[in-house]
Design a protein around this motif. Sequence first.
Motif, PDB file in Angstrom:
ATOM      1  N   ARG A  27       1.109  -1.276  -0.118  1.00  0.00           N
ATOM      2  CA  ARG A  27       0.046  -0.084   0.027  1.00  0.00           C
ATOM      3  C   ARG A  27       0.958   1.190  -0.126  1.00  0.00           C
ATOM      4  N   GLY A  28       1.998   1.229   0.925  1.00  0.00           N
ATOM      5  CA  GLY A  28       2.766   2.509   0.823  1.00  0.00           C
ATOM      6  C   GLY A  28       3.372   2.615  -0.434  1.00  0.00           C
ATOM      7  N   TYR A  33       5.098   6.542  -0.838  1.00  0.00           N
ATOM      8  CA  TYR A  33       5.876   6.937   0.140  1.00  0.00           C
ATOM      9  C   TYR A  33       6.753   5.706   0.399  1.00  0.00           C
ATOM     10  N   VAL A  34       6.782   4.298   0.173  1.00  0.00           N
ATOM     11  CA  VAL A  34       7.564   3.352   0.147  1.00  0.00           C
ATOM     12  C   VAL A  34       8.155   3.201  -1.061  1.00  0.00           C
ATOM     13  N   THR A 112      13.192  12.008  -2.400  1.00  0.00           N
ATOM     14  CA  THR A 112      12.404  12.617  -3.207  1.00  0.00           C
ATOM     15  C   THR A 112      11.450  13.495  -2.380  1.00  0.00           C
ATOM     16  N   LEU A 113      11.483  14.711  -2.615  1.00  0.00           N
ATOM     17  CA  LEU A 113      10.741  15.627  -1.709  1.00  0.00           C
ATOM     18  C   LEU A 113       9.397  15.071  -1.538  1.00  0.00           C
ATOM     19  N   LEU A 118       4.979  13.015   2.148  1.00  0.00           N
ATOM     20  CA  LEU A 118       4.074  12.247   2.301  1.00  0.00           C
ATOM     21  C   LEU A 118       4.433  11.227   3.711  1.00  0.00           C
ATOM     22  N   ILE A 119       5.583  11.174   4.076  1.00  0.00           N
ATOM     23  CA  ILE A 119       5.995  10.415   5.159  1.00  0.00           C
ATOM     24  C   ILE A 119       5.703  11.507   6.386  1.00  0.00           C
ATOM     25  N   GLU A 120       6.211  12.663   6.106  1.00  0.00           N
ATOM     26  CA  GLU A 120       5.820  13.903   7.380  1.00  0.00           C
ATOM     27  C   GLU A 120       4.407  13.784   7.561  1.00  0.00           C
ATOM     28  N   LYS A 121       3.529  13.628   6.494  1.00  0.00           N
ATOM     29  CA  LYS A 121       1.950  13.504   6.823  1.00  0.00           C
ATOM     30  C   LYS A 121       1.743  12.466   7.611  1.00  0.00           C
ATOM     31  N   ILE A 122       2.284  11.288   7.415  1.00  0.00           N
ATOM     32  CA  ILE A 122       1.848  10.039   7.884  1.00  0.00           C
ATOM     33  C   ILE A 122       2.269   9.995   9.448  1.00  0.00           C
TER      34      ILE A 122
END
Length: 257
Positions: A27-28, A33-34, A112-113, A118-122
Amino acid sequence: MKSGDDIHIPKSHPRYKSLMYRQRLVRGIKEGYVSEAGLIAHGRGEAFDYLISEQTIKPAKEAEQVAIAAMLLSKNPVISVNGNVAALVPKEIVRLGSILNARIEINLFHRTLKREKLIEKILKENGAKEVFSGGMKKTRRLPGIDHPRGIVSEKGIFNADTVLVPLEDGDRTESLVAMGKLVIAIDLNPLSRTAQKASITIVDNIVRAIPNMIEFADEIGGWKKEKLKKLIENFDNKKNLNDVLLSYRSTYCRFDS
Ligand code: PTJ
């Protein structure tokens, strides 16, 4: 076209947990983001996990406790997060960071930015108040790392005295150690460069290691500094890694006559 990766997995399946973690990574990837290489890394981790019967072994428990002692004694501990970590244990990472007063920094190999955002959001959805990354204004470069992952935030990894690096790819650990930092690795492969070069190596699956570390933080959080220091002084990382290798033997030579 649907890949079928999202099929419902019944709880009764003997490998339910393992399949659920795989689904999280898939899913990631779909959510962006993965990294695709994250699946390869995970598969390698799964293979090593079999060698310890998918359980936290004694040397790993010891390393987890010592790692917490080290983080409790640190002035500026930082937890480094990549795509796989964000997919597997986002809530637990945020919880550990808040118990230990540790900063959280996103540091990606396939940087990548977009992935960073996306990871920051998670992490924020899971309760993180502040998340550091190489995409911030004040950044510095780690010596000897020409790769984009060498760009780190000044207030985070660059100024940290202790860095927790789960599922690391190698050269960064060496650079952080050379900078005089204490590096704690979580890596199921005890022979990887990261595992060999880190100051404290936890050979355990991150999905067990972080919850265990949260328990240790609760358990030893109130200990006196001297007692925490003793734990660290009595720990020998090379011996611990050797004990991990010996535990393979005791698991897989059990049919010896
Ligand atoms: O998100 P990015 O771009 O930063 O990329 C992350 C990966 C993991 C793809 C990147 O750092 C990478 O390529 O790592 P490596 O070199 O494959 O190393 C990952 C290490 O983590 C290997 O030694 C694996 O055995 C180990 N590993 C994989 N899954 C787990 C694990 N260790 C603990 N728990 C796991 N679940």
